[in-house]
Design a protein around this motif. Structure first.
Motif, PDB file in Angstrom:
ATOM      1  N   GLY A   1      12.816   6.345  -1.621  1.00 33.05           N
ATOM      2  CA  GLY A   1      12.156   5.020  -1.733  1.00 33.05           C
ATOM      3  C   GLY A   1      11.686   4.224  -3.321  1.00 33.05           C
ATOM      4  O   GLY A   1      11.722   3.511  -3.633  1.00 33.05           O
ATOM      5  N   LEU A   2      10.837   5.234  -3.874  1.00 34.02           N
ATOM      6  CA  LEU A   2      10.265   5.010  -5.072  1.00 34.02           C
ATOM      7  C   LEU A   2      10.840   5.170  -6.413  1.00 34.02           C
ATOM      8  O   LEU A   2      10.735   4.404  -7.387  1.00 34.02           O
ATOM      9  CB  LEU A   2       8.786   5.531  -5.040  1.00 34.02           C
ATOM     10  CG  LEU A   2       7.674   5.193  -4.042  1.00 34.02           C
ATOM     11  CD1 LEU A   2       6.538   6.057  -4.144  1.00 34.02           C
ATOM     12  CD2 LEU A   2       7.510   3.851  -3.924  1.00 34.02           C
TER      13      LEU A   2
ATOM     14  N   PHE B   1       0.580   6.230   5.789  1.00 37.27           N
ATOM     15  CA  PHE B   1       0.611   6.836   6.929  1.00 37.27           C
ATOM     16  C   PHE B   1       0.198   8.281   6.918  1.00 37.27           C
ATOM     17  O   PHE B   1      -0.425   8.927   7.461  1.00 37.27           O
ATOM     18  CB  PHE B   1       2.069   6.728   7.735  1.00 37.27           C
ATOM     19  CG  PHE B   1       2.082   7.665   9.047  1.00 37.27           C
ATOM     20  CD1 PHE B   1       1.713   7.335  10.049  1.00 37.27           C
ATOM     21  CD2 PHE B   1       2.844   8.759   8.788  1.00 37.27           C
ATOM     22  CE1 PHE B   1       1.685   7.971  11.400  1.00 37.27           C
ATOM     23  CE2 PHE B   1       3.281   9.632   9.957  1.00 37.27           C
ATOM     24  CZ  PHE B   1       2.491   9.331  11.130  1.00 37.27           C
ATOM     25  N   ALA B   2       0.913   9.072   5.622  1.00 36.36           N
ATOM     26  CA  ALA B   2       0.673  10.408   5.843  1.00 36.36           C
ATOM     27  C   ALA B   2      -1.028  10.829   4.976  1.00 36.36           C
ATOM     28  O   ALA B   2      -1.454  11.480   5.627  1.00 36.36           O
ATOM     29  CB  ALA B   2       1.464  10.844   4.705  1.00 36.36           C
ATOM     30  N   LEU B   3      -1.308   9.673   4.271  1.00 35.37           N
ATOM     31  CA  LEU B   3      -2.830   9.852   3.946  1.00 35.37           C
ATOM     32  C   LEU B   3      -3.607   9.717   5.075  1.00 35.37           C
ATOM     33  O   LEU B   3      -4.680  10.628   5.136  1.00 35.37           O
ATOM     34  CB  LEU B   3      -3.096   8.829   2.974  1.00 35.37           C
ATOM     35  CG  LEU B   3      -4.690   8.687   2.251  1.00 35.37           C
ATOM     36  CD1 LEU B   3      -4.744  10.061   1.662  1.00 35.37           C
ATOM     37  CD2 LEU B   3      -4.732   7.516   1.643  1.00 35.37           C
TER      38      LEU B   3
ATOM     39  N   ALA C   1       8.902   0.713   2.509  1.00 31.56           N
ATOM     40  CA  ALA C   1       8.878   1.584   3.527  1.00 31.56           C
ATOM     41  C   ALA C   1       8.142   2.840   3.072  1.00 31.56           C
ATOM     42  O   ALA C   1       7.643   3.655   3.672  1.00 31.56           O
ATOM     43  CB  ALA C   1      10.427   2.062   3.701  1.00 31.56           C
ATOM     44  N   ALA C   2       8.587   3.130   1.602  1.00 29.55           N
ATOM     45  CA  ALA C   2       7.835   4.672   1.085  1.00 29.55           C
ATOM     46  C   ALA C   2       6.479   4.344   1.118  1.00 29.55           C
ATOM     47  O   ALA C   2       5.711   5.305   1.417  1.00 29.55           O
ATOM     48  CB  ALA C   2       8.722   4.622  -0.481  1.00 29.55           C
ATOM     49  N   TYR C   3       5.772   3.143   0.547  1.00 30.72           N
ATOM     50  CA  TYR C   3       4.144   3.071   0.485  1.00 30.72           C
ATOM     51  C   TYR C   3       3.906   3.089   1.980  1.00 30.72           C
ATOM     52  O   TYR C   3       2.751   3.534   2.320  1.00 30.72           O
ATOM     53  CB  TYR C   3       4.227   1.621  -0.081  1.00 30.72           C
ATOM     54  CG  TYR C   3       4.242   1.933  -1.598  1.00 30.72           C
ATOM     55  CD1 TYR C   3       3.262   2.817  -2.423  1.00 30.72           C
ATOM     56  CD2 TYR C   3       5.014   1.038  -2.433  1.00 30.72           C
ATOM     57  CE1 TYR C   3       3.556   2.845  -3.730  1.00 30.72           C
ATOM     58  CE2 TYR C   3       5.006   1.165  -3.612  1.00 30.72           C
ATOM     59  CZ  TYR C   3       4.210   1.935  -4.427  1.00 30.72           C
ATOM     60  OH  TYR C   3       4.458   2.025  -5.725  1.00 30.72           O
TER      61      TYR C   3
ATOM     62  N   LEU D   1       6.467  16.937   2.852  1.00 35.40           N
ATOM     63  CA  LEU D   1       7.807  16.758   2.789  1.00 35.40           C
ATOM     64  C   LEU D   1       8.251  15.380   3.001  1.00 35.40           C
ATOM     65  O   LEU D   1       9.145  14.754   2.401  1.00 35.40           O
ATOM     66  CB  LEU D   1       8.465  17.669   3.845  1.00 35.40           C
ATOM     67  CG  LEU D   1      10.191  17.460   3.870  1.00 35.40           C
ATOM     68  CD1 LEU D   1      10.697  18.045   2.491  1.00 35.40           C
ATOM     69  CD2 LEU D   1      10.564  18.561   5.106  1.00 35.40           C
ATOM     70  N   GLY D   2       7.749  14.606   4.124  1.00 37.56           N
ATOM     71  CA  GLY D   2       7.982  13.141   4.262  1.00 37.56           C
ATOM     72  C   GLY D   2       7.594  12.333   2.935  1.00 37.56           C
ATOM     73  O   GLY D   2       8.529  11.465   2.660  1.00 37.56           O
ATOM     74  N   CYS D   3       6.426  12.762   2.457  1.00 40.19           N
ATOM     75  CA  CYS D   3       6.036  11.926   1.152  1.00 40.19           C
ATOM     76  C   CYS D   3       7.112  12.488  -0.070  1.00 40.19           C
ATOM     77  O   CYS D   3       7.455  11.287  -0.860  1.00 40.19           O
ATOM     78  CB  CYS D   3       4.785  12.489   0.635  1.00 40.19           C
ATOM     79  SG  CYS D   3       3.488  12.143   1.806  1.00 40.19           S
ATOM     80  N   GLY D   4       7.635  13.488   0.038  1.00 43.55           N
ATOM     81  CA  GLY D   4       8.745  13.657  -1.029  1.00 43.55           C
ATOM     82  C   GLY D   4       9.959  12.989  -0.653  1.00 43.55           C
ATOM     83  O   GLY D   4      10.553  12.214  -1.887  1.00 43.55           O
TER      84      GLY D   4
END
Length: 214
Positions: A58-59, A18-20, A11-13, A49-52
């Motif tokens: 997740g990671l 998606f963010a990239l 889910a994190a990846y 913020l979503g990446c954080g």
């Protein structure tokens, strides 16, 4: 030995990809011409913020066992306990590690990885029991069939392998007790994890304030 959540990592990846793609669309232009406005930067900060969140939830979470002890990495905090400081490791609704803390008192930490509800655990044990009876009979220890119990079992086996032993190969209880007197675990905030959430969140708040003022 490292234990992670496969679902959390996937889910994190997925979010990072998606963010990239959205960053590229915002600042390079895929679906249209890029627009360097306050709204664009606000969206970018929200993506960060979503990446954080993807990183911290997740990671980052993991249970790591090595020659010296076990590390429980939760979203915002790190727990490190030498084998000699550990009193108990259990795997029920979550993997829990009870150890001697920095001040000499017992501390219990609950791992983020492999958490499950009592109902889900009961269903997993029921399925494992049916499968065991079908294939090999009922006289088996089925606790290791659930992810949390299996993780705890692996950690306990690793802990047993690193206990002091006498020349005969039997556990040396006197040496173990002596090590336990001075062994201490630590609990600390993870600066990178806190920063991964705090920095983009602060940027989002500032951007929203500027948009309201403007």
């Amino acid at each position: 030995m490292t234990i992670r959540s496969t679902g959390g990592q996937v889910a994190a990846y997925a979010w990072l990809v998606f963010a990239l793609l959205n960053f590229v669309d915002l600042f390079v232009g895929i679906t249209g011409d890029p627009e360097y406005s306050l709204t664009t930067f606000t969206i970018a900060f929200l993506l960060l913020l979503g990446c954080g969140i993807a990183y911290t939830v997740g990671l980052r979470p993991a249970i790591i066992g090595d020659d010296d002890g076990v590390t429980v990495r939760n979203p915002l905090r790190d727990v490190r306990a030498p084998w000699a400081a550990i009193r108990n490791i259990e795997g029920k609704n979550a993997v829990t590690v009870r150890f001697t803390g920095p001040d000499g008192t017992d501390v219990e930490t609950r791992a983020w990885v492999h958490q499950t509800s009592p109902r889900a655990q009961a269903k997993a044990e029921s399925r494992a029991e049916k499968q065991a009876r079908k294939n090999q009979g009922a006289g088996l220890d089925l606790r290791g069939r659930t992810p949390t119990a299996f993780a705890a079992q692996q950690l306990n086996e690793l802990r047993d392998r690193h206990r002091p032993r006498a020349k005969s190969g039997a556990p040396d209880r006197a040496a173990a007790a002596k090590q336990a007197e001075t062994a201490r675990g630590t609990v600390a905030w993870s600066i990178p994890a806190v920063a991964a959430l705090a920095v983009p969140l602060a940027a989002v708040i500032v951007a929203l304030i500027l948009s309201l003022v403007g």
